[in-house]
Design an enzyme around this catalytic site. Sequence first.
Site, short mmCIF file in Angstrom:
data_model
loop_
_atom_site.label_atom_id
_atom_site.label_comp_id
_atom_site.label_asym_id
_atom_site.label_seq_id
_atom_site.Cartn_x
_atom_site.Cartn_y
_atom_site.Cartn_z
N ASP A 97 -10.24 39.74 5.01
CA ASP A 97 -8.73 39.75 5.44
C ASP A 97 -8.11 38.77 4.16
O ASP A 97 -8.50 37.80 4.11
CB ASP A 97 -8.37 39.03 6.80
CG ASP A 97 -7.27 39.50 7.15
OD1 ASP A 97 -6.24 39.67 6.70
OD2 ASP A 97 -7.18 39.85 8.94
N ASP A 197 -3.04 41.08 4.68
CA ASP A 197 -2.14 40.59 5.62
C ASP A 197 -0.84 40.67 5.31
O ASP A 197 -0.53 40.11 4.27
CB ASP A 197 -2.51 39.37 6.19
CG ASP A 197 -1.91 38.79 7.15
OD1 ASP A 197 -1.91 39.41 8.27
OD2 ASP A 197 -0.90 37.75 6.94
N GLU A 248 -1.24 45.93 5.53
CA GLU A 248 -0.59 45.75 6.92
C GLU A 248 0.77 45.68 6.27
O GLU A 248 1.45 44.77 5.64
CB GLU A 248 -0.91 44.33 7.49
CG GLU A 248 -0.14 44.07 8.98
CD GLU A 248 -0.17 42.84 9.30
OE1 GLU A 248 0.25 42.73 10.66
OE2 GLU A 248 -0.26 41.91 8.72
N HIS A 316 -5.84 42.38 16.56
CA HIS A 316 -5.86 40.99 17.32
C HIS A 316 -4.50 40.46 17.70
O HIS A 316 -4.43 39.39 18.20
CB HIS A 316 -6.62 40.30 16.08
CG HIS A 316 -5.89 40.06 14.91
ND1 HIS A 316 -5.59 41.25 13.89
CD2 HIS A 316 -4.83 39.14 14.36
CE1 HIS A 316 -4.96 40.81 13.11
NE2 HIS A 316 -4.39 39.70 13.30
N ASP A 317 -3.34 41.23 17.21
CA ASP A 317 -2.22 40.96 17.51
C ASP A 317 -1.40 41.60 18.51
O ASP A 317 -0.50 41.41 18.81
CB ASP A 317 -1.34 41.29 16.21
CG ASP A 317 -1.44 40.23 15.07
OD1 ASP A 317 -1.81 38.89 15.43
OD2 ASP A 317 -1.16 40.27 14.11
#
Length: 540
Positions: A97, A197, A248, A316-317
């Site tokens: 990430d 990210d 992302e 995860h969000d």
Amino acid sequence: MSTWWKEAVGYQIYPRSFKDSTNDGIGDINGIREKLGYLKDLGIDFIWITPIYASPNFDNGYDISDYCAISSDFGTMENFQALVKEAKQANIKIIMDLVINHTSNQHEWFEKSRNKTVGYEDFYIWHEPVDGKEPNDWQSIFGGSVWTYDDVRQAYYFHTFAKEQPDLNWDSSAMKKKVFDMIEWWADQGIDGFRIDAISHIKKASWDTPNHDAQRPFKAFQNVAGIGDYLTELKTIFQKHDLLTVGEASGVTAEEAEIWVGQDGYFNMIFEFEHTGLWRKTSDELPFKQFKEALVRWQEACANGKGWNALYMENHDIPRSVSVYGDDSPEYRTISGKALAMAFMLLQGTPFIYQGQEIGMTNTAFHEINEINATDTLYMYNELLTSGYSETQAMEMISAVTRDNARTPMQWDGSEYAGFSEVTPWLKVNQNKGAINVKLEQENPHSLFHFYKYLIDLRKTHPVFINGEFRYIETEAEPIFYYERANEQETYAVVVNLSKEAQTFVSLDELSDNQLIVSNYLDYDFAKLRPFEARLYKLA
């Protein structure tokens, strides 16, 4: 450049919640190493690991204080190098990430920038007070102003997220060189790529731009015109090392797909937010029409070689998909989990499975605020109390939407701490661990786990699901998601009832003349699709 990722299936690991090998309540790198055999058995080709860098953990690792160090919570660089080696032996690639929109406010760069150390003055976005106030009234994604006053520098710094996460200044050539050097350093560690990210936030509009409108919240620092200049520079570094890149990209629309993920796009694929963003916009029922339209829009935008996309239903969000889009009751949890799996796994693109999704992990009931960890949820809770809601009301409102639903420990078995650890974990274990866990799923041949294995194998043995044409078939039944995948050799029809109500539609009779390959029900009623029924037909 290699395109191995088009035929691959990815798996997202949130290390803090995956497997604790040291019994300190926190998952770690050696826990991932322990479970490589499990991932291999599932059919995974690569894993995306959320941040394991040194961090004060204000936002669970997305506030990095040293890009080239491993957080002691997760182990050592030697542990990581062993993971890379063992994963390669299992033919599993690793992508990291990459968080380069912002750092922690405890990063050495920030300390030097706030002290105006020569060479670091412009690493972050600083602004002098305007008439003693902030430069504008923009609100951050985590709530509150995007500006925080720093007493040392006596100026405001900008943060898209929390004040502990100051944004890097992408107009600084010195800062960019440091970031590019760091990317090359990680490439040298043997990784295969990055999920990048919050990358659509690195360009900011002029400070007098209105920030918010109904269609584009945070529009002043989300996919702002001119961002392509920065992304083109980044792409040069990624291509030099033949790295897989997954951006992302909130705020990027299907109309822009070719620019972002086309033949000459910035990234190999992106995570778009159109279909997963819908669950926040409805109080009771999923808007089936908009959900299908969002998926179809991206399929068509990337069709005929125009691009490639990441396919996902969880990360995860966001809360657990079976609790949001399906039905997490004992009657329908497995059935609806299989329906969602078939709906997205057979589209064109690279599927990503989030840890626990393959066993149908559900949302958790949070009863007290001390059970919550997510920064944005804590802010929301306090805002609700300020607005006059009671503590009980505020807890009910945040429980269903908090990101912590996706972060509860992985349920490996039905023991006290779900086989994740032998001590109390950093975040509570879901109370349904006895009914939902890997051990039970592996033992049951009709489980969701085995259904995911089947779909993964289907993709790998039938090229039509990789490069075949996507054709959306409209029906008069709104909850039905019906599409075909076709190449010169074969054509398949995917028919999924996304609702809890039985559905019939005209074309269903015609489909019954074709070979039924798989269904998520063990018996068949060809006249209708039962709640959350999913079928795959091979067309004559």
